[in-house]
Scaffold this motif. Structure first.
Motif, PDB file in Angstrom:
ATOM      1  N   LEU A  46       0.818  -1.201   0.000  1.00  0.00           N
ATOM      2  CA  LEU A  46       0.000   0.000   0.000  1.00  0.00           C
ATOM      3  C   LEU A  46       0.860   1.263   0.000  1.00  0.00           C
ATOM      4  N   ASP A  47       1.920   1.263   0.808  1.00  0.00           N
ATOM      5  CA  ASP A  47       2.777   2.447   0.913  1.00  0.00           C
ATOM      6  C   ASP A  47       3.439   2.790  -0.419  1.00  0.00           C
ATOM      7  N   THR A  48       3.907   1.767  -1.126  1.00  0.00           N
ATOM      8  CA  THR A  48       4.595   2.023  -2.399  1.00  0.00           C
ATOM      9  C   THR A  48       3.610   2.303  -3.526  1.00  0.00           C
ATOM     10  N   ASN A  49       2.556   1.505  -3.627  1.00  0.00           N
ATOM     11  CA  ASN A  49       1.684   1.540  -4.804  1.00  0.00           C
ATOM     12  C   ASN A  49       0.596   2.600  -4.749  1.00  0.00           C
ATOM     13  N   VAL A  50       0.210   3.038  -3.543  1.00  0.00           N
ATOM     14  CA  VAL A  50      -0.844   4.052  -3.416  1.00  0.00           C
ATOM     15  C   VAL A  50      -0.323   5.313  -2.740  1.00  0.00           C
ATOM     16  N   THR A  51       0.273   5.156  -1.547  1.00  0.00           N
ATOM     17  CA  THR A  51       0.792   6.340  -0.862  1.00  0.00           C
ATOM     18  C   THR A  51       1.911   6.985  -1.669  1.00  0.00           C
ATOM     19  N   GLY A  52       2.721   6.178  -2.341  1.00  0.00           N
ATOM     20  CA  GLY A  52       3.798   6.725  -3.170  1.00  0.00           C
ATOM     21  C   GLY A  52       3.289   7.677  -4.233  1.00  0.00           C
ATOM     22  N   PRO A  53       2.380   7.254  -5.120  1.00  0.00           N
ATOM     23  CA  PRO A  53       1.835   8.183  -6.112  1.00  0.00           C
ATOM     24  C   PRO A  53       1.178   9.415  -5.484  1.00  0.00           C
ATOM     25  N   HIS A  54       0.465   9.207  -4.373  1.00  0.00           N
ATOM     26  CA  HIS A  54      -0.141  10.353  -3.677  1.00  0.00           C
ATOM     27  C   HIS A  54       0.920  11.364  -3.258  1.00  0.00           C
ATOM     28  N   LEU A  55       1.992  10.885  -2.626  1.00  0.00           N
ATOM     29  CA  LEU A  55       3.041  11.793  -2.168  1.00  0.00           C
ATOM     30  C   LEU A  55       3.718  12.513  -3.327  1.00  0.00           C
ATOM     31  N   VAL A  56       3.982  11.775  -4.403  1.00  0.00           N
ATOM     32  CA  VAL A  56       4.663  12.383  -5.555  1.00  0.00           C
ATOM     33  C   VAL A  56       3.772  13.451  -6.193  1.00  0.00           C
ATOM     34  N   ILE A  57       2.501  13.138  -6.405  1.00  0.00           N
ATOM     35  CA  ILE A  57       1.590  14.110  -7.018  1.00  0.00           C
ATOM     36  C   ILE A  57       1.438  15.338  -6.130  1.00  0.00           C
ATOM     37  N   GLN A  58       1.143  15.118  -4.866  1.00  0.00           N
ATOM     38  CA  GLN A  58       0.888  16.241  -3.962  1.00  0.00           C
ATOM     39  C   GLN A  58       2.116  17.146  -3.832  1.00  0.00           C
ATOM     40  N   THR A  59       3.297  16.542  -3.724  1.00  0.00           N
ATOM     41  CA  THR A  59       4.523  17.324  -3.579  1.00  0.00           C
ATOM     42  C   THR A  59       4.872  18.056  -4.863  1.00  0.00           C
ATOM     43  N   ALA A  60       4.511  17.471  -6.007  1.00  0.00           N
ATOM     44  CA  ALA A  60       4.833  18.077  -7.304  1.00  0.00           C
ATOM     45  C   ALA A  60       3.824  19.134  -7.739  1.00  0.00           C
ATOM     46  N   LEU A  61       2.712  19.262  -7.042  1.00  0.00           N
ATOM     47  CA  LEU A  61       1.647  20.174  -7.494  1.00  0.00           C
ATOM     48  C   LEU A  61       2.126  21.591  -7.814  1.00  0.00           C
ATOM     49  N   PRO A  62       3.041  22.190  -7.026  1.00  0.00           N
ATOM     50  CA  PRO A  62       3.495  23.534  -7.380  1.00  0.00           C
ATOM     51  C   PRO A  62       4.178  23.626  -8.752  1.00  0.00           C
ATOM     52  N   LEU A  63       4.658  22.483  -9.265  1.00  0.00           N
ATOM     53  CA  LEU A  63       5.338  22.481 -10.561  1.00  0.00           C
ATOM     54  C   LEU A  63       4.398  22.108 -11.709  1.00  0.00           C
ATOM     55  N   LEU A  64       3.215  21.607 -11.371  1.00  0.00           N
ATOM     56  CA  LEU A  64       2.250  21.197 -12.388  1.00  0.00           C
ATOM     57  C   LEU A  64       1.330  22.363 -12.720  1.00  0.00           C
ATOM     58  N   GLY A  65       0.932  22.442 -13.971  1.00  0.00           N
ATOM     59  CA  GLY A  65       0.047  23.529 -14.372  1.00  0.00           C
ATOM     60  C   GLY A  65      -0.627  23.221 -15.689  1.00  0.00           C
ATOM     61  N   LYS A  66      -1.132  24.242 -16.327  1.00  0.00           N
ATOM     62  CA  LYS A  66      -1.881  24.090 -17.569  1.00  0.00           C
ATOM     63  C   LYS A  66      -1.074  23.290 -18.586  1.00  0.00           C
ATOM     64  N   GLY A  67      -1.637  22.197 -19.039  1.00  0.00           N
ATOM     65  CA  GLY A  67      -0.981  21.346 -20.028  1.00  0.00           C
ATOM     66  C   GLY A  67      -0.222  20.179 -19.439  1.00  0.00           C
ATOM     67  N   SER A  68      -0.061  20.140 -18.110  1.00  0.00           N
ATOM     68  CA  SER A  68       0.666  19.022 -17.497  1.00  0.00           C
ATOM     69  C   SER A  68      -0.151  17.733 -17.591  1.00  0.00           C
ATOM     70  N   SER A  69       0.556  16.635 -17.781  1.00  0.00           N
ATOM     71  CA  SER A  69      -0.087  15.316 -17.901  1.00  0.00           C
ATOM     72  C   SER A  69       0.461  14.386 -16.829  1.00  0.00           C
ATOM     73  N   VAL A  70      -0.439  13.863 -15.983  1.00  0.00           N
ATOM     74  CA  VAL A  70      -0.062  12.933 -14.922  1.00  0.00           C
ATOM     75  C   VAL A  70      -0.619  11.561 -15.291  1.00  0.00           C
ATOM     76  N   ILE A  71       0.265  10.566 -15.324  1.00  0.00           N
ATOM     77  CA  ILE A  71      -0.090   9.243 -15.841  1.00  0.00           C
ATOM     78  C   ILE A  71       0.227   8.188 -14.793  1.00  0.00           C
ATOM     79  N   GLY A  72      -0.742   7.339 -14.509  1.00  0.00           N
ATOM     80  CA  GLY A  72      -0.544   6.246 -13.559  1.00  0.00           C
ATOM     81  C   GLY A  72      -0.560   4.900 -14.250  1.00  0.00           C
ATOM     82  N   MET A  73       0.008   3.911 -13.577  1.00  0.00           N
ATOM     83  CA  MET A  73       0.064   2.551 -14.111  1.00  0.00           C
ATOM     84  C   MET A  73      -0.820   1.630 -13.286  1.00  0.00           C
ATOM     85  N   SER A  74      -1.798   1.022 -13.938  1.00  0.00           N
ATOM     86  CA  SER A  74      -2.673   0.068 -13.289  1.00  0.00           C
ATOM     87  C   SER A  74      -2.531  -1.279 -13.990  1.00  0.00           C
ATOM     88  N   SER A  75      -3.467  -2.168 -13.706  1.00  0.00           N
ATOM     89  CA  SER A  75      -3.354  -3.540 -14.201  1.00  0.00           C
ATOM     90  C   SER A  75      -4.716  -4.078 -14.598  1.00  0.00           C
TER      91      SER A  75
END
Length: 249
Positions: free
Chosen positions: A112-141
């Motif tokens: 859970l920590d790697t597969n869910v909390t990890g993407p959450h932390l990366v997205i939330q921490t990166a939000l100041p750098l994301l803006g109009k036109g940014s594309s966030v892509i996740g990997m599922s199965s």
């Protein structure tokens, strides 16, 4: 075909092996400046650094565990130069096979920590750098649609990502940030090649027969979908779960 990715800044987590490595190299060849991360040292890290140097551009391969907030913060700091992040691919994940009756709370939390909390932390921490036109892509199965014995913990984390990405697509769509998921089928990586010959050939034959295209996917197949979602060709695509599975059933 020029997808207009030259000069874009990209972050790909878990990018030294398998699918992640294919995505990193594809983006670098398209002219992106790529930051990627790995958890433990290996020859794969050294060889990726060498390949990226040969391609050219400004790339960084950083040691970071995406389940650790402090390490994620340091990782995002590496993306700070330029003040923006155009492409974010959450690829880092852990997977193993454990009978549910034997699944320890430690293994549940690690997954859970790697597969869910990890993407959450990366997205939330990166939000100041994301803006109009940014594309966030996740990997599922594809496994979340059918269920896989011995992988209840892994399958649960991938299903959770669907809810996370669809909710963020609506919450942050007004800022021009797109969130999409790729739902992968069987992808041939070095993990498959490391299996004993008989086991490997049996697996390949079994899943070839279950797949409409009659073959396994490759990291390049996944990278192609990432490149499309990262480009302006997909400018009106968000909140989607897109199969990249060869028509497996």
């Amino acid at each position: 075909m020029d997808l207009g990715l030259a000069g874009k800044k990209a972050l790909v987590t878990g990018g030294t092996r398998g699918i992640g490595r294919g995505i990193v190299l594809a983006l670098a060849r398209a002219g992106c400046d790529v930051v990627t991360c790995y958890r433990t040292d290996s020859e794969a890290v050294t060889s990726l650094e060498r390949e990226l140097k040969e391609i050219g551009g400004t790339h960084q391969v950083v040691q970071a565990d995406v389940s650790d907030p402090e390490q994620v913060s340091r990782l995002i700091d590496e993306c700070e130069p330029g003040g923006r992040l155009d492409i974010l691919v959450n690829n880092a994940a852990v997977i193993n096979h454990v009978p549910y009756v034997n699944l320890s709370i430690e293994e549940w939390r690690r997954t859970l920590d790697t597969n869910v909390t990890g993407p959450h932390l990366v997205i939330q921490t990166a939000l100041p750098l994301l803006g109009k036109g940014s594309s966030v892509i996740g990997m599922s199965s594809k496994s979340i649609d059918v269920g896989i014995p011995l992988r209840a913990h892994y399958t649960a984390t991938k299903a959770a990502l669907h809810g996370l990405y669809r909710s963020l697509a609506k919450e942050l769509g007004g800022e021009g940030i797109r969130f999409n998921i790729l739902s992968l089928g069987m992808t041939h990586t070095e993990q498959i090649d490391a299996l004993p010959d008989a086991q490997r050939e049996a697996m390949i034959s079994r899943y070839n027969a279950m797949t409409a295209l009659g073959r396994w996917g490759s990291p390049d197949d996944v990278a192609g979908a990432v490149m499309w979602l990262a480009s302006d060709l997909a400018a009106y695509v968000t909140g989607a779960v897109i199969p990249v599975d060869g028509g497996i059933s």
